[in-house]
Motif scaffolding. Sequence first.
Motif, PDB file in Angstrom:
ATOM      1  N   GLY A 294       0.786  -1.224   0.000  1.00 25.20           N
ATOM      2  CA  GLY A 294       0.000   0.000   0.000  1.00 25.20           C
ATOM      3  C   GLY A 294       0.819   1.275   0.000  1.00 25.20           C
ATOM      4  N   SER A 295       2.154   1.158  -0.193  1.00 24.56           N
ATOM      5  CA  SER A 295       3.008   2.350  -0.124  1.00 24.56           C
ATOM      6  C   SER A 295       3.202   3.026  -1.475  1.00 24.56           C
ATOM      7  N   ASN A 512       5.151   4.553  10.554  1.00 18.57           N
ATOM      8  CA  ASN A 512       5.036   3.329  11.336  1.00 18.57           C
ATOM      9  C   ASN A 512       3.575   2.894  11.410  1.00 18.57           C
ATOM     10  N   LYS A 513       3.402   1.602  11.294  1.00 16.88           N
ATOM     11  CA  LYS A 513       2.060   1.030  11.394  1.00 16.88           C
ATOM     12  C   LYS A 513       2.139  -0.142  12.353  1.00 16.88           C
ATOM     13  N   SER A 514       1.327  -0.109  13.381  1.00 13.47           N
ATOM     14  CA  SER A 514       1.331  -1.161  14.392  1.00 13.47           C
ATOM     15  C   SER A 514       0.057  -1.978  14.268  1.00 13.47           C
ATOM     16  N   VAL A 515       0.215  -3.277  14.087  1.00 14.40           N
ATOM     17  CA  VAL A 515      -0.931  -4.183  14.007  1.00 14.40           C
ATOM     18  C   VAL A 515      -1.000  -4.994  15.299  1.00 14.40           C
ATOM     19  N   HIS A 516      -2.108  -4.860  16.005  1.00 17.15           N
ATOM     20  CA  HIS A 516      -2.302  -5.592  17.257  1.00 17.15           C
ATOM     21  C   HIS A 516      -2.581  -7.057  16.954  1.00 17.15           C
ATOM     22  N   LEU A 517      -1.879  -7.932  17.683  1.00 18.76           N
ATOM     23  CA  LEU A 517      -1.985  -9.374  17.439  1.00 18.76           C
ATOM     24  C   LEU A 517      -2.834 -10.056  18.512  1.00 18.76           C
ATOM     25  N   LEU A 642      -5.336  -4.484   5.951  1.00 19.37           N
ATOM     26  CA  LEU A 642      -5.907  -3.858   7.138  1.00 19.37           C
ATOM     27  C   LEU A 642      -5.642  -2.355   7.121  1.00 19.37           C
ATOM     28  N   HIS A 643      -6.685  -1.572   7.329  1.00 15.18           N
ATOM     29  CA  HIS A 643      -6.554  -0.105   7.416  1.00 15.18           C
ATOM     30  C   HIS A 643      -5.690   0.419   6.269  1.00 15.18           C
ATOM     31  N   ARG A 644      -5.993  -0.022   5.077  1.00 18.20           N
ATOM     32  CA  ARG A 644      -5.187   0.338   3.907  1.00 18.20           C
ATOM     33  C   ARG A 644      -5.352   1.812   3.542  1.00 18.20           C
ATOM     34  N   HIS A 645      -6.522   2.381   3.860  1.00 18.14           N
ATOM     35  CA  HIS A 645      -6.793   3.781   3.528  1.00 18.14           C
ATOM     36  C   HIS A 645      -7.215   4.548   4.774  1.00 18.14           C
ATOM     37  N   ASN A 646      -6.965   5.830   4.752  1.00 20.49           N
ATOM     38  CA  ASN A 646      -7.353   6.688   5.873  1.00 20.49           C
ATOM     39  C   ASN A 646      -8.854   6.948   5.815  1.00 20.49           C
ATOM     40  N   ARG A 647      -9.562   6.437   6.800  1.00 18.30           N
ATOM     41  CA  ARG A 647     -11.009   6.639   6.871  1.00 18.30           C
ATOM     42  C   ARG A 647     -11.462   6.359   8.300  1.00 18.30           C
ATOM     43  N   PRO A 648     -12.625   6.835   8.700  1.00 19.87           N
ATOM     44  CA  PRO A 648     -13.139   6.546  10.048  1.00 19.87           C
ATOM     45  C   PRO A 648     -13.338   5.048  10.239  1.00 19.87           C
ATOM     46  N   ARG A 649     -13.082   4.557  11.447  1.00 22.72           N
ATOM     47  CA  ARG A 649     -13.219   3.133  11.764  1.00 22.72           C
ATOM     48  C   ARG A 649     -14.261   2.932  12.852  1.00 22.72           C
ATOM     49  N   PRO A 650     -14.906   1.778  12.860  1.00 23.02           N
ATOM     50  CA  PRO A 650     -15.899   1.506  13.904  1.00 23.02           C
ATOM     51  C   PRO A 650     -15.248   1.472  15.290  1.00 23.02           C
ATOM     52  N   GLU A 651     -16.038   1.697  16.301  1.00 26.81           N
ATOM     53  CA  GLU A 651     -15.546   1.675  17.677  1.00 26.81           C
ATOM     54  C   GLU A 651     -14.938   0.314  17.987  1.00 26.81           C
ATOM     55  N   GLY A 652     -13.745   0.334  18.550  1.00 27.13           N
ATOM     56  CA  GLY A 652     -13.036  -0.898  18.867  1.00 27.13           C
ATOM     57  C   GLY A 652     -12.061  -1.325  17.801  1.00 27.13           C
ATOM     58  N   PHE A 653     -12.115  -0.674  16.644  1.00 24.36           N
ATOM     59  CA  PHE A 653     -11.218  -1.031  15.538  1.00 24.36           C
ATOM     60  C   PHE A 653     -10.467   0.193  15.027  1.00 24.36           C
ATOM     61  N   GLU A 654     -10.214   1.132  15.946  1.00 28.37           N
ATOM     62  CA  GLU A 654      -9.502   2.352  15.562  1.00 28.37           C
ATOM     63  C   GLU A 654      -8.066   2.061  15.146  1.00 28.37           C
ATOM     64  N   THR A 655      -7.509   0.952  15.647  1.00 28.37           N
ATOM     65  CA  THR A 655      -6.168   0.517  15.234  1.00 28.37           C
ATOM     66  C   THR A 655      -6.286  -0.844  14.553  1.00 28.37           C
ATOM     67  N   PRO A 656      -5.352  -1.146  13.628  1.00 28.94           N
ATOM     68  CA  PRO A 656      -5.415  -2.434  12.908  1.00 28.94           C
ATOM     69  C   PRO A 656      -5.318  -3.612  13.884  1.00 28.94           C
ATOM     70  N   PHE A 696       5.419  -2.259  11.686  1.00 24.62           N
ATOM     71  CA  PHE A 696       5.879  -2.041  10.314  1.00 24.62           C
ATOM     72  C   PHE A 696       6.429  -0.622  10.191  1.00 24.62           C
ATOM     73  N   PRO A 697       7.483  -0.373   9.388  1.00 24.75           N
ATOM     74  CA  PRO A 697       8.121  -1.304   8.448  1.00 24.75           C
ATOM     75  C   PRO A 697       9.208  -2.178   9.056  1.00 24.75           C
ATOM     76  N   HIS A 698       9.512  -2.025  10.389  1.00 25.85           N
ATOM     77  CA  HIS A 698      10.595  -2.779  11.010  1.00 25.85           C
ATOM     78  C   HIS A 698      10.462  -4.282  10.765  1.00 25.85           C
ATOM     79  N   ALA A 699       9.247  -4.802  10.842  1.00 26.36           N
ATOM     80  CA  ALA A 699       9.052  -6.256  10.741  1.00 26.36           C
ATOM     81  C   ALA A 699       9.410  -6.806   9.363  1.00 26.36           C
ATOM     82  N   TYR A 700       9.335  -5.966   8.334  1.00 24.85           N
ATOM     83  CA  TYR A 700       9.651  -6.468   6.995  1.00 24.85           C
ATOM     84  C   TYR A 700      11.080  -6.995   6.912  1.00 24.85           C
ATOM     85  N   ARG A 701      11.991  -6.420   7.670  1.00 26.10           N
ATOM     86  CA  ARG A 701      13.350  -6.937   7.707  1.00 26.10           C
ATOM     87  C   ARG A 701      13.520  -7.939   8.868  1.00 26.10           C
TER      88      ARG A 701
END
Length: 860
Positions: A294-295, A512-517, A642-656, A696-701
């Motif tokens: 998505g970059s 930086n993009k942080s995806v919660h696991l 996940l969260h590929r574009h900037n847009r409002p997110r539903p409550e509870g999903f504000e972060t990926p 991300f992007p740290h995890a790519y390496r």
Amino acid sequence: MIGHESALSIFSYWGKARPPGEADANGPPCHLLIYHCLDVAAVAAAWLSRDKALMDAFVRCSGMKRKTVRAWVLFYLALHDLGKWEVRFQLKVPEVALLLNPLFVEADSRESPGFDHGGAGLALFVKEREGLGFKDIHEDWMLAVAGHHGRMPVESRLKRPPASPAVILYDRQARSAFVTGIRELFLDPAGVAPESLEGPPPAFLAGFCSVCDWLGSSTDHFAYEAEPMDLEEYWTSARETAERAVTESGLFRVPLSAGGMGELFPEFDARGVQQTVGQWPVKRGLTLIEASTGSGKTEAAVAYASRLLAAGLADGIICALPTQATANAMLSRFEAIAGRLFPHGGNVVLAHGKARFNREFKRLKENAEKAFADGGGEGPAQCARWLSSSRKRLFLGQIGVCTIDQVFLSVLPVRHNFVRAFGLHKSVLIVDEIHAYDSYMNGLLDCVLKRQKEGGGSVILLSATLPARRRLEILRLWGDGGTITQDAPYPLVSHEDDAGSDFYVSHEVEENKSVHLEKVPAEEVLPSDELISAIVAAAQNGARVAVVCNLVKDAQLVAGRLREVSAPNGISVALFHSRFLFRDRQRIEEETLATYGKEASREKGRILIATQVIEQSLDLDFDWMITQLCPADLLFQRMGRLHRHNRPRPEGFETPRCTVVLPSGDDFGSHLYVYEDKRVLWRTRELLWHSETVEFPHAYRAWIEDVYSDSAWKDEPEAITGAHEKYIDEGQSKRFAALQLVNGGVNLFSDTDAHVTALTRDGEMSLSVIPVVNSGGAQCLLDGTRIKGLSEWQRDEVLSMNAVPVPGGWRHHLPDQDADGCVYLPMARISDRSWRSETDRVTFTYDLFFGMERIDESFE
């Protein structure tokens, strides 16, 4: 000059002939061979006069001056049908042959039906070249043009024809007069002596000759002419005709005069690697772009390709994707910028097994027809009829969008593979998602990259998740690979050319993009009832949720459970995988892009269950993703939705947020059929267990180098290490099999969908099954269409639209293939949306929601 008698002899041979009985109604019975040879050379002359990049490629690869190499190319293209100057070929149509030359009555036609004029032309040239003043090196040039019907001939002694000595002598004198005539037309005016040729032909001469022969054989442009005339006079006329033919065919359009991000994407605010495009060298070479999903890697690659086009270093762009779905999605992106790349109208060609059914591609072909009907011949984005009328011409337009299989065919033993290679050599080849291929396909990709370098072309490769080892392998195919180590910065652009290595790092650090696991262990690696309920609740609260499965049967099972639970709540549930009738899959693909794409309305929550079909290159955007365990690099590709574009997110999903369903032990079960390296799955699972987020992007390496490191981890079980070593050995065997297929000299295959799949993909091949029902005693498709009622021209399209791919292992439970290779599966309707077929051991069902299922199957 040609003597009078010899001059008459060259007008005694036909090159193209009408079928018997058509001559009186359609003008001359034939087109003289000398004229056809000049027609082909005229197409070459017209093309080279316009296409600076192609002409420069001939100069560069031959080492000759422009005037000299042009003379030799036109001379040899005129010589391509030398084998037709022989009585056995002429007697393929005896009525015409005897009309032109009554002497041929002294010959027997029994050897004519199987006479190979390509191989004969090479053999005659080798036998007679000394008398014509040509050296050994000329044989390589003759070989290149003698294979224009798809197969490179092997020089061998040609048997004496069953003809009188007078006929044999007449043939030889005619050939000598023909060679003298074209030498006077092409070599003498350029001051080129036959003995002056030094080097081998350019690697792409064979493909260039075939294309010129196809267009030079078109009766839409070159009308039959059977009356003798001065060769100079005919050549002048043929050149005028060829100019129109090249224009109308779509072979060449003038590219933009200045390229780059600003010129091609003025509406973009360049970011990341896009900001460095202007620094990359305007040279032929290999460029590797590593940047996040998505970059904007694709836009950066196309912008760089536009700079090469503007500099006259290529005349087209070919973009190869992993799947048909990703190629279809890319088509619209190229259509939007075709008019910027080629201001006078660019021909955009979609190339994969089902391309002819793509609605957007059909519209591009209609655009071309309308443009010519209006008298303009050009439009902002179109596809000329001539380019789309044969799968062999798919890489000859200005923009080609294809699956990687079509690129692999340029190095595989398929008829006319050198035409595809020619299309690649004269273009900038962009290959997306290069991490997505197994050992066998990587072996084929390496061959493509080597050939592209030999042919003087350029390559741009894209990946978000490429291991350092593979990066170095790729760069060393072109040069020394430079000094970048596993600690390479990210994002990174690497460039290799004849001058060495260069590396470019964006001055702007990627955001930086942080995806919660969340990790959920499960015996069958399937969502629990609790997770199913949470998915439905999220959709009720407005979330767009994706559930990604590795196996079709798992996706079908999960979709059934979700649909059952969500039905009372009115939540939309969709299923997307490969095992649908093509017409149904096409509909589902379009609905998926419309529902989850960048411009999709977000007024309510939805659930999509899918397989790897959504993993690569599709611009889809989800609030929450649930996925089965897969290798880290592919897991990151899934997370890229996940969260590929900037847009409002539903409550509870504000972060990926990504939930990974894991096996509770070291048994990865059927998932090893898909991802064969058990150590990669084990390592990915271990990293997930010890992580709360992926950064991300740290995890790519960091993650990818850990997972794909050659060294065993200190706590790695011996069984896992041993499984990996076995996988590496098998991978080397598969790579060797790919190289052996490329270089093994096996008999050529015809260019069919079945052969494409069999040659470009390793392992168990899929079968194409056509479900049918009995209606009133007639065999019908599921929509009621009677198969016997189809006309010949309808049959191929209709059957393709109503076929579904299934695993090759199912063949033992299916009916035998018919004479055309089709597997018809008789089914009975059980509802308006589903059908069933039962045997003693297996039940097959087809459902508009679930697709094709094999009930009580023991394996995928």
